[in-house]
Write a protein that holds these residues in place. Structure first.
Motif, PDB file in Angstrom:
ATOM      1  N   PHE A  39       0.824  -1.205   0.000  1.00 50.91           N
ATOM      2  CA  PHE A  39       0.000   0.000   0.000  1.00 50.91           C
ATOM      3  C   PHE A  39       0.861   1.258   0.000  1.00 50.91           C
ATOM      4  O   PHE A  39       0.564   2.238  -0.682  1.00 50.91           O
ATOM      5  N   VAL A  40       1.943   1.236   0.782  1.00 51.48           N
ATOM      6  CA  VAL A  40       2.857   2.384   0.839  1.00 51.48           C
ATOM      7  C   VAL A  40       3.441   2.670  -0.535  1.00 51.48           C
ATOM      8  O   VAL A  40       3.556   3.827  -0.964  1.00 51.48           O
ATOM      9  N   ALA A  41       3.825   1.599  -1.244  1.00 48.05           N
ATOM     10  CA  ALA A  41       4.435   1.754  -2.568  1.00 48.05           C
ATOM     11  C   ALA A  41       3.403   2.059  -3.650  1.00 48.05           C
ATOM     12  O   ALA A  41       3.775   2.403  -4.779  1.00 48.05           O
ATOM     13  N   GLY A  42       2.124   1.910  -3.313  1.00 43.94           N
ATOM     14  CA  GLY A  42       1.071   2.198  -4.284  1.00 43.94           C
ATOM     15  C   GLY A  42       0.826   1.072  -5.265  1.00 43.94           C
ATOM     16  O   GLY A  42       0.429   1.332  -6.407  1.00 43.94           O
ATOM     17  N   VAL A  43       1.028  -0.169  -4.829  1.00 45.72           N
ATOM     18  CA  VAL A  43       0.809  -1.316  -5.716  1.00 45.72           C
ATOM     19  C   VAL A  43      -0.188  -2.279  -5.063  1.00 45.72           C
ATOM     20  O   VAL A  43      -0.544  -2.138  -3.889  1.00 45.72           O
ATOM     21  N   ASP A  44      -0.646  -3.278  -5.825  1.00 44.66           N
ATOM     22  CA  ASP A  44      -1.591  -4.275  -5.338  1.00 44.66           C
ATOM     23  C   ASP A  44      -0.958  -5.107  -4.218  1.00 44.66           C
ATOM     24  O   ASP A  44       0.243  -5.392  -4.262  1.00 44.66           O
ATOM     25  N   PRO A  45      -1.728  -5.512  -3.190  1.00 43.33           N
ATOM     26  CA  PRO A  45      -1.180  -6.318  -2.092  1.00 43.33           C
ATOM     27  C   PRO A  45      -0.429  -7.561  -2.545  1.00 43.33           C
ATOM     28  O   PRO A  45       0.581  -7.943  -1.941  1.00 43.33           O
ATOM     29  N   LEU A  46      -0.910  -8.226  -3.604  1.00 42.39           N
ATOM     30  CA  LEU A  46      -0.228  -9.434  -4.075  1.00 42.39           C
ATOM     31  C   LEU A  46       1.180  -9.141  -4.578  1.00 42.39           C
ATOM     32  O   LEU A  46       2.055 -10.009  -4.537  1.00 42.39           O
ATOM     33  N   VAL A  47       1.415  -7.907  -5.045  1.00 41.70           N
ATOM     34  CA  VAL A  47       2.759  -7.528  -5.482  1.00 41.70           C
ATOM     35  C   VAL A  47       3.727  -7.576  -4.298  1.00 41.70           C
ATOM     36  O   VAL A  47       4.875  -8.015  -4.422  1.00 41.70           O
ATOM     37  N   GLY A  48       3.249  -7.139  -3.137  1.00 41.58           N
ATOM     38  CA  GLY A  48       4.066  -7.210  -1.935  1.00 41.58           C
ATOM     39  C   GLY A  48       4.227  -8.631  -1.428  1.00 41.58           C
ATOM     40  O   GLY A  48       5.311  -9.034  -0.996  1.00 41.58           O
ATOM     41  N   LEU A  49       3.153  -9.412  -1.483  1.00 38.66           N
ATOM     42  CA  LEU A  49       3.215 -10.805  -1.016  1.00 38.66           C
ATOM     43  C   LEU A  49       4.112 -11.657  -1.909  1.00 38.66           C
ATOM     44  O   LEU A  49       4.880 -12.490  -1.419  1.00 38.66           O
ATOM     45  N   TYR A  50       4.016 -11.450  -3.227  1.00 40.43           N
ATOM     46  CA  TYR A  50       4.895 -12.186  -4.141  1.00 40.43           C
ATOM     47  C   TYR A  50       6.367 -11.836  -3.878  1.00 40.43           C
ATOM     48  O   TYR A  50       7.244 -12.703  -3.927  1.00 40.43           O
ATOM     49  N   ALA A  51       6.626 -10.568  -3.606  1.00 38.24           N
ATOM     50  CA  ALA A  51       8.002 -10.153  -3.316  1.00 38.24           C
ATOM     51  C   ALA A  51       8.498 -10.814  -2.040  1.00 38.24           C
ATOM     52  O   ALA A  51       9.634 -11.298  -1.979  1.00 38.24           O
ATOM     53  N   ALA A  52       7.649 -10.844  -1.014  1.00 48.65           N
ATOM     54  CA  ALA A  52       8.042 -11.474   0.247  1.00 48.65           C
ATOM     55  C   ALA A  52       8.361 -12.945   0.049  1.00 48.65           C
ATOM     56  O   ALA A  52       9.334 -13.471   0.617  1.00 48.65           O
ATOM     57  N   PHE A  53       7.556 -13.621  -0.780  1.00 50.91           N
ATOM     58  CA  PHE A  53       7.786 -15.040  -1.045  1.00 50.91           C
ATOM     59  C   PHE A  53       9.076 -15.265  -1.828  1.00 50.91           C
ATOM     60  O   PHE A  53       9.948 -16.036  -1.412  1.00 50.91           O
TER      61      PHE A  53
END
Length: 500
Positions: A39-53
């Motif tokens: 959300f901070v970066a302004g992208v979809d939540p899955l974009v953050g979750l995929y990065a974490a994975f």
């Protein structure tokens, strides 16, 4: 650069249990943070979750620090938002790919070792600042959107329920850590408090209230950006910033984990591992990432010291995305806030207060400076500022320690120099000579002095020139050949002892 094989057979069943359960705990804590950073970066939540994975998995396998957890981070998210808002998420993916290439190059050039040069005072400031950042980041969960859409603090029963659940979580963690050794204490707290909320029907915010964590496997794709020089001009500055911030945070966290576990990670290997992870992540729709100090502390404090914990965390996270979204979404946010509060408290170097009176005031100021800049500005700027100030303090102190002893040998004045001659001490050096009123024959002896930079060469040249203008003879003894070669007025120097 070589990578050692990861061998599960080397782990005992007890160690495997600790590593896997620690990974599960970390994965649960990763979900809300990855969503929040997206959300901070302004992208979809899955974009953050995929990065974490993906970042978490790849760095756990190929990185230089077993037991360290990587994923999407706030430090990177805050500098990504400008690129996303100005050009779109596809440019972010391209920048993350280039970020990975830059980090790989830095690792192959073995530049990661320079993190070892960071002073301990900067490390303390970094740790304390991050502990405060982790704490302050959780306060956002005590707010809700008001009528006008702006965030306002919880009030009434909602606030007390949130505070009570956070306190209950922290108490369970502290009690479980003393009596339960087979399961990580944060995991015990997460399970107990989640069941308690479900059974009692307490109404409180859960992970599912933030965003859905369900989705499919990340798909390979080349970023949809023009393959032109103009695109490179857009993403290159951002990629450099991403790479530097990511590596600073990763290498500082690596050093911290080294100290806690009393082992030594490989900084250059971590650079390559992080770079490879970001390179791959950019092609699979992830926002990139680096080491996460909060999750790394959860992992290490749970007893995990090997690569299996990071691999487990990444695979559990993927499992949540594919199959377990419904279970993860019922976890109260208050539980995860409590876990992170405990991490914040344990991360903070409370010994800083105890040693404050015994360390030099300059070091204390550096600790405070780095902590404050980390909280209010940025991690990378904080570390760089701390190193610069520490270097200037060192130069100032070193500059004050140059001694010049003058004595006479017959009609010749002998100046014996002791100490380091560099930009910080040249003023003292020059002011020590009274060229107008000195004797006609002068010797400057460098037997116990060393010359370190061009400022020192110019200072020597200035003194010799002044003596020449006053019609006096100057001799330089025990001056190194390299330094002597730079002195412009060397033709007027009568005697020089060259050190080979």
């Amino acid at each position: 650069m070589t990578f050692k094989k990861f061998k599960i057979s080397q782990l005992s069943s007890k160690n495997m249990r600790i590593e896997i359960l620690a990974g599960l705990t970390v994965a649960l804590a990763l979900v809300p943070e990855a969503i929040a950073f997206a959300f901070v970066a302004g992208v979809d939540p899955l974009v953050g979750l995929y990065a974490a994975f993906m970042v978490g998995l790849i760095t756990s396998v190929f990185g230089g620090r077993p037991g360290m957890i990587s994923g999407a981070t706030g430090g990177l998210a805050v500098v990504m938002v400008h690129l996303v808002s100005a050009y779109g998420v596809e440019y972010l993916f391209a920048a993350v790919i280039l970020m990975g290439v830059i980090q790989i190059i830095i690792g192959l050039l073995k530049l990661g070792k320079f993190v070892r040069m960071i002073p301990h005072s900067v490390m303390l400031g970094f740790v304390n600042g991050l502990a405060i950042v982790i704490f302050l980041a959780q306060l956002a969960q005590f707010k809700v959107a008001g009528i006008d859409g702006k965030l306002v603090w919880l009030t009434g029963s909602s606030l007390w329920i949130m505070v009570g659940l956070v306190a209950l979580t922290m108490i369970i963690i502290y009690v479980a850590s003393k009596f339960i050794k087979s399961v990580p204490a944060p995991l015990v707290a997460i399970v107990i408090v989640t069941i308690f909320v479900g059974v009692t029907g307490i109404q409180t915010k859960s992970v599912g209230d933030i965003a859905s964590v369900g989705g499919g496997l990340p798909k390979f794709g080349i970023p949809m950006v023009p393959m032109t020089l103009e695109t490179l001009k857009i993403i290159l500055p951002h990629s450099l910033i991403f790479a530097i911030i990511g590596l600073i945070e990763s290498l500082m966290t690596l050093t911290l984990v080294d100290e806690i576990t009393e082992t030594k990670g490989d900084g250059n290997k971590e650079c390559v591992g992080q770079g490879f992870a970001n390179l791959v992540t950019g092609f699979f729709g992830g926002m990139g990432g680096c080491a996460m100090i909060g999750q790394s502390m959860i992992n290490v404090e749970a007893g995990a010291k090997r690569r299996l914990s990071g691999i487990s965390a990444a695979l559990f996270l993927l499992g949540f995305i594919l199959f377990g979204a419904a279970l993860i979404e019922i976890i109260p946010i208050a539980v995860l806030v409590g876990v992170m509060f405990v991490v914040s408290i344990s991360t903070f170097e409370w010994s800083s207060f105890r040693i404050a009176k015994s360390i030099p005031k300059s070091d204390l100021c550096i600790i405070i400076l780095v902590s404050v800049v980390t909280v209010f500005v940025d991690l990378a700027i904080a570390v760089i500022s701390g190193v610069i100030v520490a270097s200037l303090v060192f130069a100032w102190e070193k500059g004050k320690r140059i001694d010049i002893d003058k004595h006479m040998e017959g009609t010749t004045g002998i100046y014996a120099i002791r100490g380091a001659l560099f930009f910080g001490s040249v003023r003292t050096f020059i002011d020590s000579f009274d060229t107008a009123n000195d004797v006609k024959d002068v010797v400057i002896d460098f037997s116990h002095a060393r010359i370190f930079d061009h400022s020192a060469i110019e200072a020597i040249n200035t003194v010799t020139t002044k003596y020449k203008k006053n019609g006096k003879t100057i001799h330089l003894r025990n001056l190194s050949k390299e330094c002597f070669a730079f002195i412009q007025s060397s033709k007027d120097i009568m005697e020089v002892n060259i050190i080979y």
